[in-house]
Write an enzyme that holds these catalytic residues in place. Sequence first.
Site, PDB file in Angstrom:
ATOM      1  N   HIS A  32      64.112  58.833  33.679  1.00  0.00           N
ATOM      2  CA  HIS A  32      64.963  59.950  34.086  1.00  0.00           C
ATOM      3  C   HIS A  32      65.543  59.755  35.486  1.00  0.00           C
ATOM      4  CE1 HIS A  32      66.251  63.528  32.156  1.00  0.00           C
ATOM      5  NE2 HIS A  32      65.426  64.398  32.683  1.00  0.00           N
ATOM      6  N   ASP A 110      70.669  59.040  33.035  1.00  0.00           N
ATOM      7  CA  ASP A 110      70.088  58.394  31.862  1.00  0.00           C
ATOM      8  C   ASP A 110      70.666  59.018  30.601  1.00  0.00           C
ATOM      9  OD1 ASP A 110      68.542  60.712  32.880  1.00  0.00           O
ATOM     10  OD2 ASP A 110      67.392  60.445  31.046  1.00  0.00           O
ATOM     11  N   ASN A 131      69.260  67.984  30.815  1.00  0.00           N
ATOM     12  CA  ASN A 131      69.124  69.165  31.663  1.00  0.00           C
ATOM     13  C   ASN A 131      69.899  69.064  32.968  1.00  0.00           C
ATOM     14  OD1 ASN A 131      67.508  70.637  29.877  1.00  0.00           O
ATOM     15  ND2 ASN A 131      65.632  69.694  30.645  1.00  0.00           N
TER      16      ASN A 131
END
Length: 204
Positions: A32, A110, A131
């Site tokens: 991430h 990512d 997110n």
Amino acid sequence: MDVTTDAAAGAVGPWLIVGLGNPGPEYAMNRHNVGFMVADLLAERIGGRFKRAGKAQAQVVEGRIGPAGPGSRRVVLAKPMSYMNLSGGPVNALREFYKVPVAQVVAVHDELDIDFGTLRLKLGGGDNGHNGLKSLTKAFGREYHRVRFGIGRPPGRMQVADFVLKDFSSAERKELDYLVDRAADAVECLVIEGLERAQGSYNS
């Protein structure tokens, strides 16, 4: 900061290049956090070091990328320090402070639905469950550039949240430096030569 016209770029103000990730050493090598890795390399290339950005919950480096002279571009490199799912607030604060149009924001992140190491560049679009992108889009809309770094899907029944918060595997780390370097090249090409040229060179 005074805003001046960059004639070579044909735009007002700098480009805002945002590496998405989570702050803290425990996250440093997570999948991430590949956006942070690319931002760190770009900062190294321009000879800068990340520093706290005033009241904004972010670290920034200001400088220029590209060849010396009129072909270079003013940039602000940023790493939000708010955790991934709250990135939009700090990034929008920086965007407003530096007077950066949404179309001159580049998010490096990512991407699950792309094979490991594959790059895809685009302008606008959905967030695909990411997110960080959700937060950016909520803060200032979706018409910003994305440099999507493929990490592939989780193996077996592993949950997505667990997969993205795990470090790159030992096999992946053998290629990671090269791939991060290539992603940084793609960002520079996007800012200097435009999206179409960058897509032609780096979308693989």
